[in-house]
Design an enzyme around this catalytic site. Structure first.
Site, short mmCIF file in Angstrom:
data_model
loop_
_atom_site.label_atom_id
_atom_site.label_comp_id
_atom_site.label_asym_id
_atom_site.label_seq_id
_atom_site.Cartn_x
_atom_site.Cartn_y
_atom_site.Cartn_z
CB ALA A 109 -9.64 6.48 6.17
N PRO A 110 -10.60 3.70 8.14
CG PRO A 110 -12.24 2.96 9.60
CD PRO A 110 -11.78 4.19 8.87
CG HIS A 140 -8.87 -8.02 4.26
ND1 HIS A 140 -10.12 -7.98 4.82
CD2 HIS A 140 -8.59 -6.74 3.89
CE1 HIS A 140 -10.58 -6.74 4.81
NE2 HIS A 140 -9.66 -5.97 4.24
CG MET A 184 -2.20 -0.82 1.02
SD MET A 184 -3.25 -0.22 -0.33
CE MET A 184 -3.67 1.41 0.25
CG PHE A 223 -8.03 5.89 2.32
CD1 PHE A 223 -8.28 7.24 2.47
CD2 PHE A 223 -7.15 5.29 3.20
CE1 PHE A 223 -7.67 7.99 3.47
CE2 PHE A 223 -6.52 6.01 4.21
CZ PHE A 223 -6.80 7.36 4.35
N GLY A 229 -10.21 -3.22 10.01
CA GLY A 229 -10.71 -1.95 10.50
C GLY A 229 -12.03 -1.58 9.86
CE LYS A 254 -7.16 -6.19 7.54
NZ LYS A 254 -6.40 -4.93 7.48
CB THR A 299 -1.77 1.90 9.70
OG1 THR A 299 -0.84 2.36 8.72
CG2 THR A 299 -1.28 0.61 10.33
CB THR A 300 -6.79 -0.99 10.61
OG1 THR A 300 -6.18 -2.18 10.08
CG2 THR A 300 -7.53 -0.28 9.48
#
Length: 261
Positions: free
Chosen positions: A121-122, A151, A13, A124, A161, A155, A96-97
């Site tokens: 932001a959980p 996911h 990311m 975007f 998140g 992860k 980042t969560t």
């Protein structure tokens, strides 16, 4: 030109974000940060051989005139990263969560004290933001709901998140109650998933997936499924760009992309 620092640029990311910032006419990449980096300058990476941008590997060494800090790092480091940005007057845009509610509250208090705008932001992705909004509306009429999030297998946090934030938004309009048979027993622990105020959340981790979520509602004689799919990390970049453009207009740390759309 918005001066930007990208944290976590060695990750998938983070790397995608670096490319977006370099291609965006309104952004100026003034630094990247990642404790895992061996480079001193981004131009040491063959993919960025023409890009003269300093690489930082330690928070204490960061000297920058960045106005926005974009963070795609790790749950174990994101709190300190965000705190560093706020203390130095840099607006954080956090993807980042994994932060706790108490950590978020502490950072919000710091942002208020410093009068610095920021966003956690959980997710975007515009479609993910819409999913959460739709789910909140549906829960007013169909209060029995479960969430399945899917996911990639690298992860680090579970549930995602996005899934947790979806549950929190649903809980705002739904009374907590038990779902399923009150006498049910898990013959295999965890089979019913995590429990957030009576909402069951199930996390799937498999190779080949990127980021996906389903919110399942059940009622008498009917059911509703809301699903969102992100097939490529580039799908998150439009939201990151919007946040980067707008966040300096605020003086508080907000949670959720919907707050600035």
């Amino acid at each position: 030109m918005v001066k930007v620092l990208v944290a976590g640029f060695k990750g998938r990311m983070g790397n995608t974000t670096v490319q977006m910032v370099l291609e965006h006419e309104g952004f100026d990449l003034v630094g990247v940060f990642d404790p895992m980096a061996s480079e001193k300058n981004l131009n040491e990476n063959p993919a960025y051989s023409q890009t003269d941008v300093p690489v930082f590997t330690n928070l204490a060494d960061i000297k920058t005139d960045a106005e926005v800090w974009i963070d795609f790092t790790r749950p174990t480091s994101v709190f300190e990263n965000t705190k560093f940005a706020l203390e130095h007057g840099i607006s954080p845009v956090i993807g980042t969560t994994g932060m706790t509610d108490d950590q978020v509250k502490e950072l919000q208090a710091l942002a208020k004290e410093k009068q610095v705008g920021g966003l956690i932001a959980p997710n975007f992705g515009i479609s993910a933001v819409l999913l959460m909004q739709f789910a909140k509306q549906a829960a007013k009429y169909l209060p029995d709901v479960e969430i399945i999030e899917m996911h990639h297998d690298n992860k680090l946090d579970a549930p995602s998140g996005t899934a947790l934030n979806t549950a929190k938004m649903i809980a705002e309009v739904r009374k907590e109650h038990y779902q399923g048979n009150p006498d049910e027993k898990e013959t295999l622990p965890g089979a019913r998933g995590a429990n957030y105020e009576g909402i069951r959340i199930h996390a799937v981790r498999l190779p080949g997936y990127v980021a996906h979520e389903q919110v399942l509602f059940g009622g008498k004689g009917e059911a509703l499924t809301i699903r969102q799919d992100s097939f490529d990390r580039i799908s998150f970049m439009s939201g990151v760009a919007v946040a980067t453009e707008k966040i300096r207009n605020y003086s508080e740390l907000m949670v959720g992309l919907e707050n600035i759309l």
